[in-house]
Design a protein around this motif. Structure first.
Motif, short mmCIF file in Angstrom:
data_model
loop_
_atom_site.label_atom_id
_atom_site.label_comp_id
_atom_site.label_asym_id
_atom_site.label_seq_id
_atom_site.Cartn_x
_atom_site.Cartn_y
_atom_site.Cartn_z
N ASP A 54 11.61 67.71 -21.18
CA ASP A 54 11.16 69.05 -20.78
C ASP A 54 11.33 70.05 -21.91
O ASP A 54 10.44 70.89 -22.16
CB ASP A 54 11.95 69.52 -19.55
CG ASP A 54 11.49 68.85 -18.27
OD1 ASP A 54 10.39 68.26 -18.27
OD2 ASP A 54 12.23 68.91 -17.27
N ARG A 57 8.65 69.48 -24.51
CA ARG A 57 7.34 69.97 -24.06
C ARG A 57 7.25 71.48 -24.24
O ARG A 57 6.21 72.02 -24.66
CB ARG A 57 7.09 69.59 -22.61
CG ARG A 57 6.76 68.13 -22.42
CD ARG A 57 6.21 67.86 -21.04
NE ARG A 57 4.87 68.39 -20.84
CZ ARG A 57 4.15 68.19 -19.75
NH1 ARG A 57 4.66 67.48 -18.75
NH2 ARG A 57 2.95 68.71 -19.63
N HIS A 60 6.71 72.10 -27.88
CA HIS A 60 5.34 71.80 -28.28
C HIS A 60 4.38 72.89 -27.79
O HIS A 60 3.44 73.26 -28.50
CB HIS A 60 4.91 70.44 -27.74
CG HIS A 60 5.65 69.31 -28.37
ND1 HIS A 60 5.47 68.00 -27.97
CD2 HIS A 60 6.56 69.27 -29.36
CE1 HIS A 60 6.27 67.22 -28.70
NE2 HIS A 60 6.93 67.98 -29.54
N ASP A 61 4.61 73.36 -26.57
CA ASP A 61 3.75 74.41 -26.03
C ASP A 61 3.83 75.69 -26.86
O ASP A 61 2.88 76.48 -26.91
CB ASP A 61 4.13 74.72 -24.57
CG ASP A 61 3.77 73.58 -23.63
OD1 ASP A 61 2.95 72.73 -24.02
OD2 ASP A 61 4.31 73.54 -22.51
N ALA A 283 7.36 63.20 -24.70
CA ALA A 283 6.81 64.52 -24.36
C ALA A 283 5.30 64.53 -24.56
O ALA A 283 4.55 65.12 -23.76
CB ALA A 283 7.47 65.59 -25.22
N ARG A 284 4.82 63.89 -25.63
CA ARG A 284 3.37 63.82 -25.86
C ARG A 284 2.69 63.02 -24.75
O ARG A 284 1.61 63.39 -24.28
CB ARG A 284 3.09 63.18 -27.21
CG ARG A 284 3.56 64.02 -28.40
CD ARG A 284 3.11 63.40 -29.72
NE ARG A 284 3.68 64.11 -30.85
CZ ARG A 284 4.73 63.70 -31.55
NH1 ARG A 284 5.31 62.56 -31.24
NH2 ARG A 284 5.19 64.41 -32.56
N LYS A 287 2.48 65.05 -21.60
CA LYS A 287 1.40 66.04 -21.68
C LYS A 287 0.05 65.38 -21.49
O LYS A 287 -0.84 65.92 -20.80
CB LYS A 287 1.46 66.76 -23.02
CG LYS A 287 0.42 67.86 -23.17
CD LYS A 287 0.57 68.60 -24.49
CE LYS A 287 -0.45 69.72 -24.61
NZ LYS A 287 -0.31 70.45 -25.89
#
Length: 552
Positions: A54, A57, A60-61, A283-284, A287
């Protein structure tokens, strides 16, 4: 929590998940971790893993990634240095680059620890290798050659060697500009043989050029001679170069010892970076399939998955029909029925794979608000169990799988069974299936099972521990909808599917007629036997009655 059995991982195609994770990692260490993804041993480990995904992510966002790409696997070099081995310059430089990369990773996480506490914990576990990396980096030129800065003595020796080389070249230049001397040479140049400066003298003029012969051409027409006037200076140069090489070896040994002293901490730092890389891959993947972290609950709590999609189908990029999956209150087992090719197997494997993802500390492709029990174990029987090597039929192998499930299952177990007790007569198969399911729910096991057996569909109506569900079938289009309907039992729709596949209308119409009559060859035969038995009974009764009358 128990380790998931190899059979379960195979049935759920866990290897495909690991491959998908590995393709999203950046380093060999991270990819290796993905391919052998470690399942946490307890709930705290699962929660930690989910929290890390989490956080990544969110990172990355925001347009950031943890810098891990320069981290190579140098553990074998670290171990060699730890054991006293002397590394080559290129190996030392490579190790320094990797250590510097781990420092950049540490610094990156340290700057964001307030917002990303779980990642910050990993960052604190990465040692600060700036000192040893700096010593190595400062000892080499960009070309990879040891620098004069590596030690004052090395600089002194190299400077002496450069002075001797300059003096020798000056004297050689004088000889090469002497017309009387030039006629003795094959070509007007000097070269180096055995680290000595030599001139290419014609063999016939050897006696006219006193000195040491250090080699000859292949034809023997040319001798490479170090002129006598240069021998003393050549000796001084050789001594300086030899001492410089010894000093270089001493420096390489010292740098290797420094690296070896840091080997244990460096190895741990690499494992931290590998974990970060693998987690970034997770995480990728999350997504890419729009996966979310579910609410974790106890194994005996209700499972509630909203808009669940099969993880591997979601990954394929094909359209996937999402389904809400839930065990009604008080139920321990869900019996899913419906047509072939209607999505029953996809549904239960999606449930099983999502449970495995959760156990692995990975998000699942379900909508927010979903809750997933953290099962102690998962057991499966999916697909064709035939084992030709052991001479086992499909049904025999399936029975073996059911026995293993029954032996291992307990109150913390999720059981996934596809087409339970198939491959034998429906009556006996239904009896076995009922007995197995009753045994499992009595142990507190949670069960998801697909079936075509009417006995099991009825179980969802007569036993409150079980609930029915069906995958839909569009009777107008004669095609499955892949939509799961909780609380309903489905028909197999075999005749409709046969029509869709192009079976002759006469065959399908006859099948409809036989189904409507509750007939078919077996039913007709049974009815004929019953009529014959009734006629024999009536005749026997008449004979007995006539015999009794005659006696009167």
């Amino acid at each position: 929590m128990r380790d998931l059995a190899p059979r379960v991982l195979r049935d759920l195609r866990w290897g495909d998940v690991c491959e998908a994770l590995a393709t999203r990692a950046q380093t060999d260490l991270g990819r290796a971790r993905c391919l052998a993804w470690p399942f946490p041993k307890d709930e705290s480990g699962v929660r930690r893993s989910l929290a890390l995904v989490d956080e990544l992510r969110r990172l990355h966002d925001a347009g950031w990634e943890v810098p891990v790409g320069a981290a190579r696997d140098i553990r074998s070099l670290l171990e060699r240095a730890r054991r006293g081995g002397v590394l080559e310059p290129a190996e030392l430089v490579g190790c320094a680059r990797v250590l510097r990369a781990t420092v950049r990773t540490k610094d990156f996480l340290s700057e964001r620890e307030g917002d990303l506490p779980r990642l910050g914990e990993i960052g604190r576990d990465i040692a600060d290798h700036s000192a040893v990396a700096g010593r190595i980096e400062g000892s080499f030129e960009p070309s990879g050659e040891l620098s004069d800065r590596a030690s004052p003595f090395l600089a002194e020796l190299r400077e002496k060697a450069r002075r001797e080389q300059a003096a020798i070249k000056t004297r050689l230049d004088v000889l090469l500009h002497d017309p009387g001397f030039l006629r003795l040479l094959q070509e007007p140049y000097f070269t180096i043989r055995n680290e000595r400066y030599v001139l290419p003298v014609e063999a016939s003029f050897r006696s006219q050029v006193p000195g040491i012969v250090h080699g000859a051409s292949q034809t023997g027409h040319t001798l490479f001679i170090e002129p006598e006037s240069l021998i003393a200076q050549g000796n001084e140069l050789a001594i300086a170069l030899s001492l410089a090489r010894e000093e270089e070896r001493r420096i390489l040994k010292e740098l290797s010892e420094d690296l070896g002293a840091s080997a244990e901490d460096a190895g741990r730092s690499l494992l931290c970076v590998a974990e970060l890389d693998a987690m970034q891959g997770a995480a990728r993947l999350a997504k890419d399939v729009d996966a979310r972290t579910p609410e974790l609950t106890r194994p005996d709590a209700a499972l509630r998955l909203l808009s669940l999609r099969h993880p591997l189908l979601a990954l394929s990029g094909r359209p996937v029909v999402p389904n809400d999956v839930e065990l009604p209150a008080g139920a321990s087992g869900l019996i899913i029925s419906g047509p072939n090719a209607g999505g029953k197997t996809v549904t239960i494997t999606a449930i099983g794979l999502s449970a495995a993802l959760t156990r692995a500390g990975l998000p699942i492709p379900a909508a927010p608000g979903s809750s997933m029990p953290l099962y102690d174990d998962i057991r499966t029987s999916i697909g064709d169990e035939q084992d030709l090597a052991r001479d086992l039929s499909t049904f025999t192998a399936h029975l073996g799988a059911l026995r293993e499930i029954s032996d291992a299952a307990d109150a913390g177990t999720l059981v996934i069974i596809d087409e339970i007790a198939q491959g034998t007569s429906p009556r006996e198969g239904g009896a076995i299936a009922l007995a197995v399911l009753e045994d499992l729910v009595a142990k507190g096991t949670r069960i998801f099972v697909t079936t075509h057996l009417d006995e099991l569909k009825a179980l969802g109506l007569t036993d409150k521990r079980f609930a029915n569900a069906r995958v839909g079938f569009d009777t107008e289009k004669l095609a499955p909808t892949y939509h799961l309907e909780i609380g309903q039992a489905g028909t197999s729709s075999a005749i409709d599917i046969a029509r869709r596949m192009g079976f002759p209308a006469a065959i399908c119409d006859r099948a409809d007629q036989l189904l409507a009559e509750g007939a078919g060859p077996l039913s007709a035969a049974i009815e004929a036997v019953e009529r014959e038995r009734a006629a024999l009974a009536a005749a026997r009764s008449e004979v007995e009655e006539a015999t009794a009358s005659s006696k009167r």
